[in-house]
Each structure stands twice: as structure tokens, then as C-alpha cells.
Design an enzyme around this catalytic site. Structure first.
Site, PDB file in Angstrom:
ATOM      1  N   GLU A   1     -23.296 -72.919 -33.950  1.00 46.90           N
ATOM      2  CA  GLU A   1     -22.870 -73.579 -32.724  1.00 46.90           C
ATOM      3  C   GLU A   1     -24.109 -74.286 -32.182  1.00 46.90           C
ATOM      4  O   GLU A   1     -24.896 -73.712 -31.441  1.00 46.90           O
ATOM      5  CB  GLU A   1     -22.332 -72.588 -31.699  1.00 46.90           C
ATOM      6  CG  GLU A   1     -21.736 -73.281 -30.475  1.00 46.90           C
ATOM      7  CD  GLU A   1     -22.119 -72.643 -29.146  1.00 46.90           C
ATOM      8  OE1 GLU A   1     -21.625 -73.116 -28.109  1.00 46.90           O
ATOM      9  OE2 GLU A   1     -22.928 -71.705 -29.132  1.00 46.90           O
TER      10      GLU A   1
ATOM     11  N   ASP B   1     -23.994 -68.050 -32.246  1.00 49.60           N
ATOM     12  CA  ASP B   1     -23.883 -68.564 -30.888  1.00 49.60           C
ATOM     13  C   ASP B   1     -25.212 -69.150 -30.416  1.00 49.60           C
ATOM     14  O   ASP B   1     -26.286 -68.635 -30.722  1.00 49.60           O
ATOM     15  CB  ASP B   1     -23.459 -67.423 -29.963  1.00 49.60           C
ATOM     16  CG  ASP B   1     -23.280 -67.852 -28.524  1.00 49.60           C
ATOM     17  OD1 ASP B   1     -22.393 -68.689 -28.269  1.00 49.60           O
ATOM     18  OD2 ASP B   1     -24.028 -67.364 -27.658  1.00 49.60           O
TER      19      ASP B   1
END
Length: 640
Positions: free
Chosen positions: A375, A322
Site C-alpha cells: 500500500e 500497510d
């Protein structure tokens, strides 16, 4: 655990935290550090109990608090191990399933009660203690899956990921918490994914976190599967069950930041221990969270060991990292004067870059099919290039640019799409620059962004027709695929972590039809190598007509490795019928219509088989006629 008893340290050294362990930890290369840090069963002087070890380099002293000592911070002090900053101790008779914390005695006379950074299990929120847990003796049955994973070519294999949040996928009214247990979820998730055709699931919020509304991105227990859904062995069961059903498991992983909760990593030993000390580097101004100090070997070891822990102990197939951009850029979310340039005067976080190269080299070096996904929302170069080629080393990168352009286009009234045609074609201009996954994730259906179906223009019926066209374009486009739960049957409401999906919609005619369409599309994707074998090269993709803006029609051709079989895609993005439509094709032969706006074409007959005619069309030497309805879709299979 008696205060200041060096003999105990020597007695434990042969089993726990040897001099070599401490040396490797201090150099950031004790990759199995979790097998020594935290709480582990042990025998000392013939007596069974639990051994504990924690890193708190600036603490004045550390003690263990638990039910057995009445949570008395003066009862059981731990022993410092030389200059390592590690404290260890032994509590006789303590077993599995017991709650505990570390009492950190600071130089300023404070006592901080901290959960174990290496704790394998945690108390159910709102409790914040760690819980001793047994990870041994689980009977894994996924040997066939693990062998297959190691042998396959990752990039030439299909990857259709179903992203889901277990707490809101379905609810269990018979549970005290309302959450489904990992074991029950395993059976129902596997059944759904097998039926629909997904190859992997990506699970949000598995590492322990105190607040449901954080979705698991504010982690306080990096080594603990959240107790909301069961025990660590329950989670092992989920992974094992999905593997036995030939479904891969990817976890969200958050090495970018951590919350300021009092029991967590923030100021762990009374000082910035896990975070950068300078708030211009150590805090996110927008998120109110702390940033890991990637220059510290022990912090890097904590994170790398944590990543490997999920691969080793839980057999997971991949990690999706993330907020990578927030780690790479020193000025991420900051204004001038709020950030510290690197030693070359730039805005790249050199510590984080080195961390990623180190981490991803280790994961790639496993050679067992383990994957790691970034990401990353910017144009940072070489995210998926190998570290030895000066890349960051990720296997895949989420294609955020494609997603934004795609959604911007699909939200438009069809009349205005002709003025924005390039939003849909631009993605192929850089599709070979990285190994991409096309994503329509949870982030796109929250915070007033609307559900996927409600992003679409027009009447209710037109919304569904638009969404079908959008999904076919996505699955035909180069790149692996990811869809968030509920998008495949047109969940109307935005995602809410507190409520289950509206599964009753699957019985409504339009929703049921879309779900059937998506099932056919997912199986089409898996059944035809042309849709996945060559995702990062123009060898696998050819525009037939990328410039048909006036009619808002896209046509392209996907090829497999052999070059013998291909799929021709035609997608009409307006409600205007084109009864005289002809599409160019690159070669002569037979083209069979196998998929249209109703999904898989059933009962193939002569009406669905087209013989290419000689004659230029769309700058191609051959063509076939095929009338298109409004929002008409067509996929043709080529036979020489």
C-alpha cells in the site's frame, strides 16, 4: 526457572536457541526464529513444561509471571544467554491455554509487565496477557490449492479481492462477544465469495490488537491471530476451508509502526528496543505511534520472521503491507526540522529500503506462489521491480493515484465530467510502470467520505446507474481488482467497525439489482482472460476513443495473450441517450454483446450479434453501430 543457574542454560541449548540460532538472530537471518522465541512445549530433566525465550537486551533482569506463580515478578527469573540479549527459562508442568507475561526489570528499578512479542495467542481484550498455544497437529486439507498456487503465473491469473473486516461483516447474536467465530465465518465467507465470483479475500485486523476502533492497525501481538474470533487453530481452519473452496487469503500486515500501549513493544526493556531512539525517526507525530528501528538486525529478524510465520504456519497466500510510504520517507508527516536526513542528505529511509529488499527477496525466493503487496501512495520508483533490478521487490502495488482520480470523476455531476475526462484516462499512461491492483478499499468509505453509492451524483436511481458504470470501468481497466465489503450491494451507510453490514438491503430492488450486476461482472472478469492476462502492458489494452470528452463516453479494447479473442468496452458516463452511437473497432469480424447495464446479456440472439462494417470511426478502420441509453454500458466479445 531458578535465578542465575548456568547449568539450565546448557541443558536447554541442544533443543532451544543454540549458538547458531543466536548468531543468525543477531545477523537478522534466523527466518524461523518464532520456533525458538516465545513459549514452546519442552521436556527438561524428564519433566514436561514450557520453554520461554524473549529478547530484552537492556533489561537488568527478566522474569516470567503467570497464574502458576501468582504473577509474582520475583518468583521465576529467566537466564541471559551470553551477549545476545535473549533470556530463556523453563516452567515445569505448564501447558497450553495458560496466561503469562514477562516482567522486565529495568536498570532504573522499574518493573514493566509485557506481553510476549512472539506469543502465539493472546487474552481477549480488555485483557492484555499472552496465552500459550499449540500450533501443531492441525490437519491441513489444502494440498491441491497449494500445488495450484505454486504452479500458476501470478500476473496472468485473475485476482478479484474481497476486502473484509470479520468483526463487522456479520455479527453472531449467539456469541458472548457478538463476533462470529473463525470457523463459522469460513463457511459463510466462502459461500458468499463463491457465489459472487471473488478469487481472494483480504482480511483486516487479524494480528492481535487491543482496540476495536483501530481496525487492527495498532498491533500488540504480531504472532497472535486475534482472540476476538477464536483460537489459532480456528484461524487455521478458516484459511484451510477457503483454500479448499479455491479462495485465496491475504492478510493486512503492519510493519510500519506499533502503539504505545504499556504491554506492547514500546520501550520494551525500559529503552527504545524495537523503535528508533530519536523521536524524530522513532515516532509518528500524527498517529501517536512508534516506528520500528529497521537498522537493528534483531528488529528486522522479528519482522521478517513474522511475515514468514503467517505463510508457513497459516498457509496464507499473501500479505498486504500497510503504510509503506510512511516507512520509505523520513519526512513522512513531518515539517522541516522534525526529521533527520539520511547520510546522503535525502529523505529516503535507507534502513527501510534495505529491509524491504531483504524481506521481499526471501518471499520471492520461496517459489511457492506467496505474494506481497504494497500500500504505497506516492510515485516511489520500482516498487514492484525485483530487488536484483534495484526494486523494492513487491509483487503488486495498490494504485492509489488511479483511485483518487477515479473517485474525483465519479463524484462529479455528469455535466462537469467532460471537463475532467482526463482523470479517467490518465491511469493508463502509467499502468505499465508497476504491477497494480485497482482498489476501492475501506479507507474510501469512512470518516465522512461517504459510502460508494452516496458518492454518486443524482437521484437514487441515477446513483445506482452511475455506480454500475463506475464498476464496469474499473473491471475493464488494466490491473487486478479489490472491493471492500458492502460496496457490491450498495451499502448506504459508511462503514462502522461496531455494526454489521446492512444485509437486509440485498432484498431491496435497486440493491438486489446491483448485487446481481456485480455477480455477473465478477464472473465476466474470471471467465475472460482478456480482462486479466495482460495487465501491465499495452499489449493487453487499446483505447478505441480516449478523447470523447464532450459525450463523456469511454471505449477501449482488451486483448488476451493469444490475440485471437478480445473484449470491446463502451461506457456512457451521462444520462444522455445516444441512439445513433457508433464505435470504432480495430478489426473486422463478429462482435457479440455479452454484457450491458443489466449485467450478463441473457439469451443471445441475432439482435446481439454485430458484424463490423468497413469504414473509419474513432480512428479505427472498422465500426459497429450500437444505440446507447443514458448511462448505457456495453461489452462485446470479438470473434474473427
Amino acid at each position: 526457572m531458578e535465578k542465575k543457574n548456568p547449568a539450565k542454560t546448557e541443558a536447554l541449548d541442544p533443543v532451544f536457541l543454540t549458538e547458531l540460532d543466536r548468531y543468525l538472530f543477531g545477523n537478522g537471518r534466523n527466518y524461523s526464529v518464532y520456533r525458538k522465541m516465545g513459549a514452546h512445549p519442552a521436556v527438561l530433566d524428564g519433566r514436561k513444561g514450557m520453554h520461554f525465550a524473549v529478547w530484552a537486551p537492556h533489561a537488568k533482569a527478566v522474569s516470567l509471571v503467570c497464574d502458576r506463580n501468582g504473577w509474582n515478578a520475583e518468583a521465576n527469573y529467566m537466564l541471559p544467554l551470553e551477549q545476545s540479549g535473549i533470556y530463556e527459562g523453563f516452567l515445569p508442568d505448564m501447558g497450553f491455554g495458560e496466561l503469562y507475561k514477562y516482567a522486565i526489570h529495568t536498570e532504573w528499578g522499574e518493573i514493566l509487565y509485557k506481553a510476549d512479542p512472539y506469543g502465539f495467542s493472546a487474552e481477549l481484550r480488555p485483557g492484555t496477557a499472552s496465552r500459550t498455544a499449540d500450533l501443531s497437529n492441525f490437519s491441513w486439507g489444502d494440498e491441491k490449492w497449494m500445488r495450484k498456487r505454486a504452479a500458476q503465473n501470478l500476473y496472468e491469473s485473475p485476482m478479484a479481492i474481497y476486502e473484509l473486516h470479520l468483526g463487522s461483516w456479520k455479527k453472531d447474536p449467539g456469541s458472548e462477544t457478538g463476533f462470529m467465530n473463525y470457523r463459522k465465518s469460513a463457511v459463510e465467507v466462502a459461500e458468499y465469495c463463491l457465489d459472487m465470483g471473488y478469487t481472494h479475500v483480504e482480511l483486516m485486523g487479524i494480528a492481535e490488537h487491543p482496540l476495536d476502533a483501530s481496525w487492527g492497525y495498532q498491533v500488540t501481538g504480531y504472532f497472535a491471530p486475534t482472540s476476538r474470533y477464536g483460537s489459532p487453530k480456528d484461524f487455521m481452519y478458516l484459511v484451510d476451508y477457503l483454500h479448499q473452496k479455491n479462495i485465496g487469503v491475504i492478510l493486512d500486515w503492519v510493519p510500519a509502526h506499533f502503539p504505545k500501549d504499556a504491554h506492547g513493544l514500546s520501550d520494551f526493556d525500559g529503552t527504545p528496543c524495537y523503535e528508533y531512539p530519536d523521536p524524530r525517526m522513532g515516532e509518528h507525530p500524527d498517529w501517536g505511534t512508534k516506528i520500528f528501528n529497521y537498522s537493528k538486525n534483531e528488529v528486522k529478524n522479528f519482522l521478517i520472521g513474522n511475515a514468514l510465520y503467517w505463510y508457513e504456519e497459516y498457509h496464507i497466500d499473501g500479505l498486504r503491507v500497510d503504510a509503506v510510504a510512511s516507512m520509505l520517507y523520513l519526512d513522512y508527516g513531518r515539517r522541516d526540522g522534525q526529521w533527520v536526513p539520511n547520510r546522503f542528505g535525502g529523505n529516503g529511509n535507507l534502513d527501510a529500503i534495505e529491509f524491504f529488499k531483504h524481506l521481499n527477496s526471501v518471499i520471492r525466493g520461496r517459489g511457492d506462489g506467496s505474494i506481497i503487496i504494497a500500500e504505497e501512495s506516492t510515485a516511489w520508483p520500482k516498487v514492484t521491480a525485483r530487488p536484483e533490478d534495484d526494486g523494492l521487490g513487491f509483487h503488486f502495488k495498490w494504485n492509489m493515484g488511479w483511485m483518487h482520480d477515479f473517485l474525483d470523476y465519479m463524484k462529479l455531476d455528469p455535466y462537469f465530467r467532460k471537463f475532467n475526462h482526463n482523470k479517467m484516462t490518465f491511469g493508463m499512461s502509467y499502468a505499465s510502470s508497476e504491477k497494480f491492483i485497482l482498489v476501492l478499499s475501506h479507507d474510501e468509505v469512512v470518516h465522512l467520505k461517504c459510502s460508494m453509492i452516496n458518492k454518486m451524483p443524482g437521484s437514487t436511481e441515477d446513483k445506482f446507474r452511475n455506480l454500475k458504470a463506475a464498476y464496469l470501468f474499473m473491471f475493464g481497466h488494466a490491473g487486478k481488482k479489490l472491493l471492500f465489503m458492502g460496496q457490491d450491494f450498495a451499502q448506504f451507510h459508511e462503514w462502522n467497525e461496531n455494526a454489521a453490514l446492512d444485509w437486509y438491503l440485498c432484498e431491496e430492488p435497486l440493491n438486489r439489482d446491483l448485487k446481481s450486476f456485480m455477480k455477473d461482472l465478477l464472473h465476466l472478469y474470471r471467465d475472460h482472460p482478456a480482462m486479466y492476462e495482460i495487465d501491465d502492458s499495452w499489449d493487453g489494452f487499446q483505447w478505441i476513443n480516449a478523447d470523447d470528452a464532450d459525450r463523456s463516453i469511454f471505449s477501449f479494447y482488451r486483448k488476451d495473450k493469444s490475440g485471437k479473442q478480445g473484449l470491446l468496452f463502451v461506457i456512457n458516463m451521462t444520462p444522455v441517450e445516444r441512439p445513433d452511437y457508433m464505435v470504432g473497432v480495430p478489426r473486422g469480424g463478429r462482435y457479440t454483446l455479452i454484457f450491458d447495464e443489466n449485467g450478463k446479456v441473457k439469451g443471445l440472439t441475432g439482435k446481439n450479434i454485430y458484424r463490423a462494417k468497413k469504414g473509419e470511426c474513432d480512428h479505427q478502420p472498422w465500426h459497429i453501430p450500437h444505440p446507447l441509453s443514458g448511462y448505457g454500458l456495453a461489452v462485446f466479445r470479438f470473434y474473427p
